[in-house]
Design a protein around this motif. Structure first.
Motif, PDB file in Angstrom:
ATOM      1  N   LEU A  43       0.819  -1.208   0.000  1.00 34.50           N
ATOM      2  CA  LEU A  43       0.000   0.000   0.000  1.00 34.50           C
ATOM      3  C   LEU A  43       0.854   1.261   0.000  1.00 34.50           C
ATOM      4  O   LEU A  43       0.567   2.220  -0.730  1.00 34.50           O
ATOM      5  N   PHE A  44       1.933   1.249   0.792  1.00 34.19           N
ATOM      6  CA  PHE A  44       2.793   2.438   0.796  1.00 34.19           C
ATOM      7  C   PHE A  44       3.423   2.655  -0.568  1.00 34.19           C
ATOM      8  O   PHE A  44       3.509   3.792  -1.044  1.00 34.19           O
ATOM      9  N   GLY A  45       3.885   1.575  -1.187  1.00 36.84           N
ATOM     10  CA  GLY A  45       4.474   1.715  -2.511  1.00 36.84           C
ATOM     11  C   GLY A  45       3.498   2.311  -3.501  1.00 36.84           C
ATOM     12  O   GLY A  45       3.849   3.191  -4.300  1.00 36.84           O
ATOM     13  N   VAL A  46       2.238   1.858  -3.450  1.00 39.31           N
ATOM     14  CA  VAL A  46       1.210   2.384  -4.341  1.00 39.31           C
ATOM     15  C   VAL A  46       0.939   3.856  -4.050  1.00 39.31           C
ATOM     16  O   VAL A  46       0.908   4.702  -4.951  1.00 39.31           O
ATOM     17  N   VAL A  47       0.739   4.178  -2.759  1.00 37.87           N
ATOM     18  CA  VAL A  47       0.424   5.557  -2.365  1.00 37.87           C
ATOM     19  C   VAL A  47       1.561   6.506  -2.731  1.00 37.87           C
ATOM     20  O   VAL A  47       1.336   7.621  -3.218  1.00 37.87           O
ATOM     21  N   ALA A  48       2.792   6.061  -2.509  1.00 40.04           N
ATOM     22  CA  ALA A  48       3.947   6.924  -2.786  1.00 40.04           C
ATOM     23  C   ALA A  48       4.056   7.251  -4.271  1.00 40.04           C
ATOM     24  O   ALA A  48       4.321   8.396  -4.657  1.00 40.04           O
ATOM     25  N   THR A  49       3.859   6.237  -5.117  1.00 33.59           N
ATOM     26  CA  THR A  49       3.951   6.484  -6.562  1.00 33.59           C
ATOM     27  C   THR A  49       2.779   7.331  -7.048  1.00 33.59           C
ATOM     28  O   THR A  49       2.933   8.167  -7.941  1.00 33.59           O
ATOM     29  N   GLU A  50       1.607   7.127  -6.446  1.00 31.35           N
ATOM     30  CA  GLU A  50       0.459   7.953  -6.809  1.00 31.35           C
ATOM     31  C   GLU A  50       0.682   9.410  -6.387  1.00 31.35           C
ATOM     32  O   GLU A  50       0.143  10.326  -7.003  1.00 31.35           O
ATOM     33  N   ALA A  51       1.486   9.592  -5.331  1.00 32.39           N
ATOM     34  CA  ALA A  51       1.778  10.952  -4.859  1.00 32.39           C
ATOM     35  C   ALA A  51       2.841  11.638  -5.714  1.00 32.39           C
ATOM     36  O   ALA A  51       3.132  12.824  -5.512  1.00 32.39           O
ATOM     37  N   GLY A  52       3.451  10.903  -6.640  1.00 38.89           N
ATOM     38  CA  GLY A  52       4.413  11.515  -7.553  1.00 38.89           C
ATOM     39  C   GLY A  52       5.851  11.064  -7.382  1.00 38.89           C
ATOM     40  O   GLY A  52       6.731  11.498  -8.135  1.00 38.89           O
ATOM     41  N   ALA A  88       9.696   3.271   8.717  1.00 34.52           N
ATOM     42  CA  ALA A  88       8.654   3.504   9.723  1.00 34.52           C
ATOM     43  C   ALA A  88       7.361   3.805   8.976  1.00 34.52           C
ATOM     44  O   ALA A  88       7.124   4.942   8.563  1.00 34.52           O
ATOM     45  N   GLY A  89       6.539   2.781   8.790  1.00 38.10           N
ATOM     46  CA  GLY A  89       5.368   2.899   7.946  1.00 38.10           C
ATOM     47  C   GLY A  89       4.435   4.037   8.299  1.00 38.10           C
ATOM     48  O   GLY A  89       4.002   4.793   7.424  1.00 38.10           O
ATOM     49  N   ALA A  90       4.097   4.176   9.588  1.00 34.25           N
ATOM     50  CA  ALA A  90       3.146   5.212   9.987  1.00 34.25           C
ATOM     51  C   ALA A  90       3.682   6.610   9.660  1.00 34.25           C
ATOM     52  O   ALA A  90       2.957   7.460   9.141  1.00 34.25           O
ATOM     53  N   ALA A  91       4.957   6.841   9.954  1.00 33.27           N
ATOM     54  CA  ALA A  91       5.559   8.136   9.648  1.00 33.27           C
ATOM     55  C   ALA A  91       5.629   8.370   8.149  1.00 33.27           C
ATOM     56  O   ALA A  91       5.442   9.497   7.668  1.00 33.27           O
ATOM     57  N   GLN A  92       5.890   7.316   7.390  1.00 37.81           N
ATOM     58  CA  GLN A  92       5.967   7.448   5.934  1.00 37.81           C
ATOM     59  C   GLN A  92       4.609   7.828   5.346  1.00 37.81           C
ATOM     60  O   GLN A  92       4.508   8.705   4.489  1.00 37.81           O
ATOM     61  N   PHE A  93       3.552   7.153   5.800  1.00 36.65           N
ATOM     62  CA  PHE A  93       2.216   7.490   5.309  1.00 36.65           C
ATOM     63  C   PHE A  93       1.834   8.914   5.695  1.00 36.65           C
ATOM     64  O   PHE A  93       1.235   9.649   4.901  1.00 36.65           O
ATOM     65  N   THR A  94       2.167   9.294   6.922  1.00 34.60           N
ATOM     66  CA  THR A  94       1.850  10.645   7.383  1.00 34.60           C
ATOM     67  C   THR A  94       2.559  11.685   6.531  1.00 34.60           C
ATOM     68  O   THR A  94       1.952  12.678   6.104  1.00 34.60           O
ATOM     69  N   ALA A  95       3.842  11.464   6.285  1.00 34.89           N
ATOM     70  CA  ALA A  95       4.621  12.422   5.499  1.00 34.89           C
ATOM     71  C   ALA A  95       4.085  12.532   4.072  1.00 34.89           C
ATOM     72  O   ALA A  95       3.953  13.640   3.531  1.00 34.89           O
ATOM     73  N   ILE A  96       3.750  11.386   3.464  1.00 27.35           N
ATOM     74  CA  ILE A  96       3.223  11.393   2.097  1.00 27.35           C
ATOM     75  C   ILE A  96       1.907  12.169   2.033  1.00 27.35           C
ATOM     76  O   ILE A  96       1.670  12.971   1.124  1.00 27.35           O
ATOM     77  N   GLN A  97       1.040  11.936   3.022  1.00 29.86           N
ATOM     78  CA  GLN A  97      -0.259  12.628   3.040  1.00 29.86           C
ATOM     79  C   GLN A  97      -0.073  14.135   3.153  1.00 29.86           C
ATOM     80  O   GLN A  97      -0.714  14.915   2.455  1.00 29.86           O
ATOM     81  N   LEU A  98       0.826  14.551   4.033  1.00 27.92           N
ATOM     82  CA  LEU A  98       1.071  15.985   4.214  1.00 27.92           C
ATOM     83  C   LEU A  98       1.714  16.595   2.971  1.00 27.92           C
ATOM     84  O   LEU A  98       1.418  17.742   2.607  1.00 27.92           O
ATOM     85  N   TYR A 102       6.137  -0.623  -8.024  1.00 27.25           N
ATOM     86  CA  TYR A 102       6.171  -1.093  -9.412  1.00 27.25           C
ATOM     87  C   TYR A 102       4.756  -1.254  -9.963  1.00 27.25           C
ATOM     88  O   TYR A 102       4.464  -0.903 -11.112  1.00 27.25           O
ATOM     89  N   ALA A 103       3.869  -1.790  -9.122  1.00 26.56           N
ATOM     90  CA  ALA A 103       2.495  -2.016  -9.566  1.00 26.56           C
ATOM     91  C   ALA A 103       1.740  -0.698  -9.712  1.00 26.56           C
ATOM     92  O   ALA A 103       0.930  -0.527 -10.621  1.00 26.56           O
TER      93      ALA A 103
END
Length: 237
Positions: free
Chosen positions: A30-39, A54-64, A158-159
């Motif tokens: 999910l993080f890989g997908v979200v990160a690539t969708e974020a650019g 650190a998954g939670a911090a990574q998701f938080t940073a991507i969202q912000l 990649y996906a």
């Protein structure tokens, strides 16, 4: 004999860490997908997972970052989400703090929710273990978790958007934290801190840039610390 004991401890750690693959897999994809969708491209996404791990911090940073929050807010919020790592380190130090510097550096890097949760529980159950056994157990618990985090992040990156939304991979995020936190709520200060964080996080969900998380984290730590102090005063004669 010591070597055999360390080997046994390693494989026990591996066995205890392996079940987390059930949630680490979807979480990382999910993080890989979200990160690539974020650019982010695949290289940037992988660097993010390898350096931060650190998954939670990574998701938080991507969202912000998607919300175009100021860089300072992104960094401060991600650090606040990861404040628990400082508490994890403090809890593990009595058990692993006398290890050589290079081992402590590796332990610090690989201290994640899963490795802390199983190690803290195991060390309490086996206080007679030697330092080498505890180190072996810790790295055994890490072995199935962290390498898989890198692999599934790459798969997700990649996906990209090829994974259908109906797969609902985001279920892994709350399940992971529930599985980690619930068994640790064994004392009144822990329960009070947890309840405070939930109430404050919901109450301040309206605050821009997810700053409500900072308020909830600080409030929970204050309540937990005060509860610990009050209980310690009661115990004293």
């Amino acid at each position: 004999m010591a070597s055999a004991s360390s080997k046994s401890a390693y494989w026990r750690g591996f066995k205890d860490g392996a079940p987390f693959l059930l949630v680490v897999g979807p979480f990382g994809v999910l993080f890989g997908v979200v990160a690539t969708e974020a650019g982010l491209n695949i290289t940037e996404t992988m660097a993010f997972s390898i350096m931060v791990i650190a998954g939670a911090a990574q998701f938080t940073a991507i969202q912000l970052m998607q919300d175009e929050a100021p860089t300072l807010i992104v960094l401060a919020t991600a650090l606040a989400v990861n404040l628990r790592m400082a508490m994890y380190s403090a809890a593990l130090t009595p058990h692993l703090g006398s290890a050589p510097l290079w081992q402590r550096a590796c332990i610090a890097y690989f201290t994640v929710d899963q490795s802390y949760a199983v190690s803290a529980a195991q060390f309490e159950k086996t206080p007679d273990w030697t330092l080498s056994q505890k180190i072996a157990y810790f790295f055994g618990a890490v072995t199935p978790v962290c390498p898989m985090w890198y692999v599934v992040t790459w798969i997700g990156a990649y996906a990209g958007t090829a994974i259908p939304p109906e797969f609902a991979l985001d279920f892994a995020i709350p399940i992971t934290f529930l599985a980690i936190i619930a068994p640790l709520l064994r004392t009144l200060p822990h329960v009070l801190a947890c309840a405070t964080s939930v109430i404050l996080a919901l109450s301040f969900a309206w605050v821009p840039y997810n700053l409500g998380l900072l308020i909830a984290a600080l409030g929970a730590m204050m309540v937990g610390a005060q509860a610990e102090l009050m209980l310690s005063r009661r115990v004293k004669p």
